[in-house]
Scaffold this motif. Structure first.
Motif, PDB file in Angstrom:
ATOM      1  N   GLN A  50      -6.444 -16.186  -5.173  1.00  0.00           N
ATOM      2  CA  GLN A  50      -6.909 -15.257  -6.213  1.00  0.00           C
ATOM      3  C   GLN A  50      -6.092 -15.428  -7.494  1.00  0.00           C
ATOM      4  OE1 GLN A  50      -7.048 -11.195  -4.711  1.00  0.00           O
ATOM      5  NE2 GLN A  50      -8.238 -11.794  -2.917  1.00  0.00           N
ATOM      6  N   ARG A 102     -14.203   0.820  -2.956  1.00  0.00           N
ATOM      7  CA  ARG A 102     -14.610   2.124  -2.380  1.00  0.00           C
ATOM      8  C   ARG A 102     -15.914   2.605  -3.000  1.00  0.00           C
ATOM      9  NH1 ARG A 102      -9.169   2.230  -1.621  1.00  0.00           N
ATOM     10  NH2 ARG A 102      -8.667   2.847  -3.746  1.00  0.00           N
ATOM     11  N   VAL A 148     -14.126 -11.126  -3.444  1.00  0.00           N
ATOM     12  CA  VAL A 148     -13.207 -10.464  -4.376  1.00  0.00           C
ATOM     13  C   VAL A 148     -13.296 -11.102  -5.755  1.00  0.00           C
ATOM     14  CG1 VAL A 148     -10.808  -9.873  -4.801  1.00  0.00           C
ATOM     15  CG2 VAL A 148     -11.614 -10.052  -2.464  1.00  0.00           C
ATOM     16  N   GLY A 156      -4.212  -4.224  -7.503  1.00  0.00           N
ATOM     17  CA  GLY A 156      -4.844  -4.724  -6.278  1.00  0.00           C
ATOM     18  C   GLY A 156      -5.464  -6.100  -6.430  1.00  0.00           C
ATOM     19  N   PRO A 187       0.854  -1.186   0.000  1.00  0.00           N
ATOM     20  CA  PRO A 187       0.000   0.000   0.000  1.00  0.00           C
ATOM     21  C   PRO A 187       0.892   1.238   0.000  1.00  0.00           C
ATOM     22  CG  PRO A 187      -0.242  -1.266   2.051  1.00  0.00           C
ATOM     23  CD  PRO A 187       0.576  -2.087   1.112  1.00  0.00           C
ATOM     24  N   ARG A 202      -8.637   8.727   3.150  1.00  0.00           N
ATOM     25  CA  ARG A 202      -9.208   7.392   3.304  1.00  0.00           C
ATOM     26  C   ARG A 202      -9.195   6.981   4.766  1.00  0.00           C
ATOM     27  NH1 ARG A 202      -6.461   3.540  -1.162  1.00  0.00           N
ATOM     28  NH2 ARG A 202      -6.502   2.142   0.622  1.00  0.00           N
ATOM     29  N   LEU A 249      -8.022  -5.214   6.726  1.00  0.00           N
ATOM     30  CA  LEU A 249      -8.001  -6.652   6.432  1.00  0.00           C
ATOM     31  C   LEU A 249      -8.300  -6.898   4.959  1.00  0.00           C
ATOM     32  CD1 LEU A 249     -10.054  -7.839   9.542  1.00  0.00           C
ATOM     33  CD2 LEU A 249      -7.562  -7.974   9.212  1.00  0.00           C
ATOM     34  N   ARG A 288      -4.266 -10.656  -4.727  1.00  0.00           N
ATOM     35  CA  ARG A 288      -3.584 -10.344  -3.474  1.00  0.00           C
ATOM     36  C   ARG A 288      -3.317 -11.594  -2.648  1.00  0.00           C
ATOM     37  NH1 ARG A 288      -5.271  -4.495  -2.979  1.00  0.00           N
ATOM     38  NH2 ARG A 288      -4.041  -3.714  -1.249  1.00  0.00           N
ATOM     39  N   VAL A 314     -10.452  -8.369   2.023  1.00  0.00           N
ATOM     40  CA  VAL A 314     -11.822  -8.807   1.779  1.00  0.00           C
ATOM     41  C   VAL A 314     -11.734 -10.302   1.427  1.00  0.00           C
ATOM     42  CG1 VAL A 314     -13.822  -8.466   0.259  1.00  0.00           C
ATOM     43  CG2 VAL A 314     -12.438  -6.486   0.980  1.00  0.00           C
ATOM     44  N   MET A 361      -8.978  -2.816  -7.824  1.00  0.00           N
ATOM     45  CA  MET A 361      -9.837  -3.490  -6.858  1.00  0.00           C
ATOM     46  C   MET A 361     -10.228  -2.529  -5.733  1.00  0.00           C
ATOM     47  SD  MET A 361     -10.710  -6.451  -7.577  1.00  0.00           S
ATOM     48  CE  MET A 361     -12.205  -6.854  -6.758  1.00  0.00           C
ATOM     49  N   GLY A 362      -9.266  -1.741  -5.257  1.00  0.00           N
ATOM     50  CA  GLY A 362      -9.545  -0.793  -4.179  1.00  0.00           C
ATOM     51  C   GLY A 362     -10.603   0.223  -4.598  1.00  0.00           C
ATOM     52  N   ARG A 395      -2.081  -3.266   7.112  1.00  0.00           N
ATOM     53  CA  ARG A 395      -2.042  -3.467   5.652  1.00  0.00           C
ATOM     54  C   ARG A 395      -0.636  -3.861   5.198  1.00  0.00           C
ATOM     55  NH1 ARG A 395      -4.021   2.174   4.319  1.00  0.00           N
ATOM     56  NH2 ARG A 395      -3.588   1.710   2.149  1.00  0.00           N
ATOM     57  N   LYS A 436       0.960   2.197  -6.882  1.00  0.00           N
ATOM     58  CA  LYS A 436       0.239   1.428  -7.903  1.00  0.00           C
ATOM     59  C   LYS A 436      -0.838   2.253  -8.602  1.00  0.00           C
ATOM     60  CE  LYS A 436      -1.338  -1.579  -4.998  1.00  0.00           C
ATOM     61  NZ  LYS A 436      -0.906  -1.353  -3.647  1.00  0.00           N
TER      62      LYS A 436
HETATM   63  P1  ADP Z   1      -3.682  -0.205  -0.845  1.00  0.00           P
HETATM   64  O1  ADP Z   1      -3.244   1.227  -0.833  1.00  0.00           O
HETATM   65  O2  ADP Z   1      -3.737  -0.805   0.529  1.00  0.00           O
HETATM   66  O3  ADP Z   1      -2.970  -1.044  -1.857  1.00  0.00           O
HETATM   67  P2  ADP Z   1      -6.227  -0.496  -2.257  1.00  0.00           P
HETATM   68  O4  ADP Z   1      -6.943   0.738  -2.597  1.00  0.00           O
HETATM   69  O5  ADP Z   1      -5.636  -1.302  -3.365  1.00  0.00           O
HETATM   70  O6  ADP Z   1      -5.165  -0.076  -1.172  1.00  0.00           O
HETATM   71  O7  ADP Z   1      -7.175  -1.470  -1.403  1.00  0.00           O
HETATM   72  C1  ADP Z   1      -7.808  -1.005  -0.246  1.00  0.00           C
HETATM   73  C2  ADP Z   1      -8.371  -2.168   0.568  1.00  0.00           C
HETATM   74  O8  ADP Z   1      -9.318  -2.920  -0.220  1.00  0.00           O
HETATM   75  C3  ADP Z   1      -7.356  -3.208   1.022  1.00  0.00           C
HETATM   76  O9  ADP Z   1      -6.684  -2.826   2.205  1.00  0.00           O
HETATM   77  C4  ADP Z   1      -8.279  -4.428   1.231  1.00  0.00           C
HETATM   78  O10 ADP Z   1      -9.016  -4.307   2.425  1.00  0.00           O
HETATM   79  C5  ADP Z   1      -9.255  -4.307   0.088  1.00  0.00           C
HETATM   80  N1  ADP Z   1      -8.812  -5.043  -1.115  1.00  0.00           N
HETATM   81  C6  ADP Z   1      -8.429  -4.495  -2.299  1.00  0.00           C
HETATM   82  N2  ADP Z   1      -8.088  -5.462  -3.183  1.00  0.00           N
HETATM   83  C7  ADP Z   1      -8.248  -6.646  -2.545  1.00  0.00           C
HETATM   84  C8  ADP Z   1      -8.052  -8.022  -2.903  1.00  0.00           C
HETATM   85  N3  ADP Z   1      -7.622  -8.387  -4.125  1.00  0.00           N
HETATM   86  N4  ADP Z   1      -8.306  -8.981  -1.975  1.00  0.00           N
HETATM   87  C9  ADP Z   1      -8.746  -8.653  -0.764  1.00  0.00           C
HETATM   88  N5  ADP Z   1      -8.954  -7.386  -0.352  1.00  0.00           N
HETATM   89  C10 ADP Z   1      -8.712  -6.386  -1.214  1.00  0.00           C
END
Ligand code: ADP
Ligand code: ZN
Length: 220
Positions: A95, A39, A67, A88, A12, A158, A60, A91, A62, A34-35, A169, A16
């Protein structure tokens, strides 16, 4: 133009989202974050959105079944010949195994950034509510305070960008996600690795490097 299916990996705050948004502008590739998807679902306040929010806000992961379903749906809706960068995902090893069944991958981009830089960056990060663009109050300021340069949206912090959650994280990245780099090594997918060693690294420089390496691999 070649079709490119890329994964971007990094802890994190490794950049990225910032770099993939710029690759999208420069090369016209689709970015699937994915994030960002989560969101948006959290903002909709649906039942699934509320479940996802509990995990994200605690730092944590997801759970895989959620996912995977969300991602498969997103990929199914994409034109077949479009190049894309996945940010993302995957992870976890589970997956990555599912992804192998959905599509081949042409390149892995790894962003290596030391923890101390990540902690500095994340605690002053701001995100656009509307388009997801990332800013930094210290080194990547918006032109007008609190307003997105790209779309005029409002910037916010955030809820998972706070020290306790950042720590969680980073731990999960080290234990669950970074082993994936070894997984891709064994599958012979080409790797582009960029290492950041200073706090203020102009994004354009990193993106120049990635673009040049993609050209060497004949992916652009
Ligand atoms: P980061 O800055 O932590 O890389 P992201 O914006 O990519 O943040 O993701 C934010 C949150 O969304 C993660 O901390 C996690 O809780 C969830 N998340 C995102 N992608 C995944 C994934 N592939 N598997 C599980 N959880 C995910
Ligand atoms: Zn915006």
């Amino acid at each position: 133009m070649h079709k490119m299916r890329a994964l971007i990996f990094g802890a994190p705050g490794s950049g990225k989202g910032t770099y993939s948004a710029r690759l999208q502008d420069r090369l016209g590739v689709d970015v699937i974050s994915m994030g960002d998807i989560f969101r948006n679902m959290m903002q909709e306040n649906s039942i699934l959105g509320r479940i996802i929010k509990r995990y994200v806000e605690a730092g944590l992961l997801v759970p895989d079944p959620i996912v995977i379903e969300v991602l498969a749906d997103r990929l199914a809706n994409m034109p077949k010949e479009k190049s894309f960068v996945l940010d993302g995902f995957p992870r976890t090893i589970a997956q990555a195994e599912v992804l192998e069944k959905i599509t081949p991958i042409d390149v892995v981009i790894e962003l290596a950034v030391p923890d101390w830089i990540i902690i500095e960056r994340l605690s002053s990060r701001r995100i656009c509510k509307n388009c997801g663009a990332a800013y930094n109050l210290r080194f990547m300021k918006p032109e007008v305070e609190g307003v997105c340069d790209r779309c005029g949206g409002t910037l916010y912090q955030r809820s998972d960008d706070n020290p306790a959650v950042i720590k969680m994280r980073l731990e999960l990245y080290a234990s669950e996600t970074s082993p994936l780099l070894r997984f891709y090594e064994t599958t012979k997918v080409p790797l582009i690795k960029h290492t950041t060693d200073q706090l203020e690294m102009p994004p354009e420089k990193v993106v120049d490097y990635i673009e040049q390496e993609l050209k060497k691999l004949n992916l652009f």
